[in-house]
Scaffold this motif. Structure first.
Motif, PDB file in Angstrom:
ATOM      1  N   ILE A 185      10.896  48.829  29.238  1.00 24.71           N
ATOM      2  CA  ILE A 185      10.445  48.004  30.371  1.00 24.71           C
ATOM      3  C   ILE A 185      10.974  48.587  31.677  1.00 24.71           C
ATOM      4  O   ILE A 185      10.258  48.685  32.679  1.00 24.71           O
ATOM      5  CB  ILE A 185      10.901  46.546  30.191  1.00 24.71           C
ATOM      6  CG1 ILE A 185      10.128  45.893  29.038  1.00 24.71           C
ATOM      7  CG2 ILE A 185      10.693  45.748  31.483  1.00 24.71           C
ATOM      8  CD1 ILE A 185      10.641  44.531  28.645  1.00 24.71           C
ATOM      9  N   MET A 186      12.238  48.994  31.662  1.00 23.42           N
ATOM     10  CA  MET A 186      12.834  49.601  32.855  1.00 23.42           C
ATOM     11  C   MET A 186      12.140  50.916  33.193  1.00 23.42           C
ATOM     12  O   MET A 186      11.859  51.207  34.363  1.00 23.42           O
ATOM     13  CB  MET A 186      14.331  49.821  32.640  1.00 23.42           C
ATOM     14  CG  MET A 186      15.095  50.162  33.910  1.00 23.42           C
ATOM     15  SD  MET A 186      16.868  50.406  33.618  1.00 23.42           S
ATOM     16  CE  MET A 186      17.317  48.838  32.886  1.00 23.42           C
ATOM     17  N   PHE A 246       8.825  50.341  34.738  1.00 20.66           N
ATOM     18  CA  PHE A 246       8.987  49.811  36.100  1.00 20.66           C
ATOM     19  C   PHE A 246       9.183  50.918  37.123  1.00 20.66           C
ATOM     20  O   PHE A 246       8.525  50.941  38.167  1.00 20.66           O
ATOM     21  CB  PHE A 246      10.179  48.848  36.117  1.00 20.66           C
ATOM     22  CG  PHE A 246      10.518  48.306  37.473  1.00 20.66           C
ATOM     23  CD1 PHE A 246       9.658  47.447  38.130  1.00 20.66           C
ATOM     24  CD2 PHE A 246      11.707  48.651  38.091  1.00 20.66           C
ATOM     25  CE1 PHE A 246       9.975  46.943  39.385  1.00 20.66           C
ATOM     26  CE2 PHE A 246      12.032  48.145  39.347  1.00 20.66           C
ATOM     27  CZ  PHE A 246      11.159  47.289  39.994  1.00 20.66           C
ATOM     28  N   VAL A 247      10.076  51.862  36.837  1.00 17.99           N
ATOM     29  CA  VAL A 247      10.379  52.898  37.840  1.00 17.99           C
ATOM     30  C   VAL A 247       9.668  54.220  37.566  1.00 17.99           C
ATOM     31  O   VAL A 247       9.321  54.945  38.501  1.00 17.99           O
ATOM     32  CB  VAL A 247      11.904  53.153  37.948  1.00 17.99           C
ATOM     33  CG1 VAL A 247      12.598  51.941  38.512  1.00 17.99           C
ATOM     34  CG2 VAL A 247      12.507  53.540  36.605  1.00 17.99           C
ATOM     35  N   ASP A 261       6.644  54.935  36.403  1.00 18.55           N
ATOM     36  CA  ASP A 261       5.268  54.986  36.881  1.00 18.55           C
ATOM     37  C   ASP A 261       5.219  55.382  38.349  1.00 18.55           C
ATOM     38  O   ASP A 261       4.427  56.232  38.765  1.00 18.55           O
ATOM     39  CB  ASP A 261       4.617  53.610  36.660  1.00 18.55           C
ATOM     40  CG  ASP A 261       3.212  53.543  37.222  1.00 18.55           C
ATOM     41  OD1 ASP A 261       2.310  54.135  36.608  1.00 18.55           O
ATOM     42  OD2 ASP A 261       3.017  52.905  38.274  1.00 18.55           O
ATOM     43  N   THR A 262       6.078  54.764  39.150  1.00 17.22           N
ATOM     44  CA  THR A 262       6.108  55.043  40.591  1.00 17.22           C
ATOM     45  C   THR A 262       6.512  56.485  40.865  1.00 17.22           C
ATOM     46  O   THR A 262       5.868  57.186  41.656  1.00 17.22           O
ATOM     47  CB  THR A 262       7.093  54.093  41.301  1.00 17.22           C
ATOM     48  OG1 THR A 262       6.640  52.745  41.134  1.00 17.22           O
ATOM     49  CG2 THR A 262       7.194  54.421  42.780  1.00 17.22           C
TER      50      THR A 262
END
Length: 337
Positions: free
Chosen positions: A214-215, A218-219, A221-222
């Motif tokens: 999940i973490m 979250f980061v 992809d960006t």
């Protein structure tokens, strides 16, 4: 094409115009896709305003599909100003062409075609830039916005977990050591250096796997959309190795037989990359702020310090590794030529 003509074409194509209080931007929406039109020749505009516009539109309309179309007579200056933030196209009034960089949204092909149909002069045909190796093109896009490397890494972690869990207890350190867990004794005495890499894909239970993935989603992809597929893979894997080396150096002193596993060291490297990019982009990029991400990292490290069984050496080494690697392979984009 001027703004008035584009607005007419958008209305004819089924886009609905919405009145908002979000700065000097006109918002058109169709099927969950928002196009914000900004005339920067009429007022001052910078990357922080662009980021605020995008985050404001996302919040107001509940969509992640937001593209700012920036009309300007100063293409080079605007590209330099907006740099590596995600979510914009530029219409060059001087060259009379729509410029869409490969690291920007690619999901409004019918809007691109509006500009293509409006193009008659050979001098306004698609062109490329030498912008730090990032090619710009008009109309026909490669779908680089999708984070294929990040999804592949998440899939690899999940597949490895399923395979390992099917053969034994993933909470058992001895069992994980036989599957490639990082044990200082084996690496130093028996030269089993592959463990520095394989340990990055092992997890102790579903909860450990889920929290890390999940973490990463979250980061990761960006960061991949900002730096590109290859550089993101380098940051993740090399940063993970930094974390493994940091873990090895720590446990060779404190516990030669401890088995260390998990993707969190590599994930902290990705966080380090995000911090570096935020610093390069004046504290903001794609909805993130440097204060927010630093607080997030600080909380994650604090949680590790207060949670039994967490390897903070991996987290800190991964974070530093991510900062260093990104400083080497990432450059804020400069002027177009």
């Amino acid at each position: 094409m001027e703004i008035s003509k584009l607005k007419k074409k958008l209305t004819e194509a089924g886009f609905i115009r919405y009145d908002t209080e979000i700065g000097n931007v006109d918002v058109y929406m169709r099927k969950g896709h928002c196009l914000g039109i900004v005339d920067v020749d009429a007022s001052y505009f910078n990357c922080m305003q662009a980021a605020d516009y995008i985050s404001g539109i996302k919040a107001m309309f509940g969509t992640e599909y937001v593209t700012l179309l920036v009309f300007t007579s100063e293409l080079s200056r605007m590209r330099e100003e907006l740099g590596d933030m995600y979510g914009y196209w530029i219409y060059d009034r001087i060259g009379k062409r729509l410029v869409i960089y490969e690291d920007q949204p690619q999901d409004l092909p019918d809007v691109e075609k509006m500009f293509e149909d409006d193009t008659f002069d050979a001098d306004t045909r698609p062109y490329h830039t030498s912008d730090a190796g990032v090619k710009a093109r008009v109309m026909k896009a490669r779908l680089s916005r999708y984070s294929v490397v990040n999804f592949a890494l998440i899939a690899a972690n999940i597949i490895v977990y399923i395979i390992v869990a099917s053969g034994g207890n993933t909470y058992n350190g001895f069992y994980l050591a036989t599957k490639g867990g990082l044990v200082a004794k084996y690496v130093i005495d028996y030269k089993e250096y592959y463990r520095l890499f394989t340990s990055m894909f092992l997890h102790a239970g579903v909860q450990h796997l889920a929290s890390n993935m999940i973490m990463l989603l979250f980061v990761g992809d960006t960061i991949e959309r900002i730096v590109g597929h290859v550089r993101y893979a380098i940051i993740y894997l090399a940063g993970g190795l930094f974390a493994s080396v940091g873990t090895l150096l720590y446990y060779r002193t404190y516990d030669m037989y401890a088995c260390c596993i998990g993707a969190s060291g590599a994930i902290f490297a990705v966080m380090g990359a995000l911090i570096y990019i935020l610093i390069c982009n004046r504290g903001r990029t794609e909805g993130f702020s440097i204060v927010r991400i630093i607080l997030f990292v600080a909380y994650a490290i604090y949680s590790g310090l207060t949670t039994q069984g967490t390897c903070n050496a991996a987290h800190i080494a991964g974070l530093l590794g991510g900062l260093l690697i990104t400083a080497i392979c990432y450059r804020k984009k400069g002027n177009t030529q």
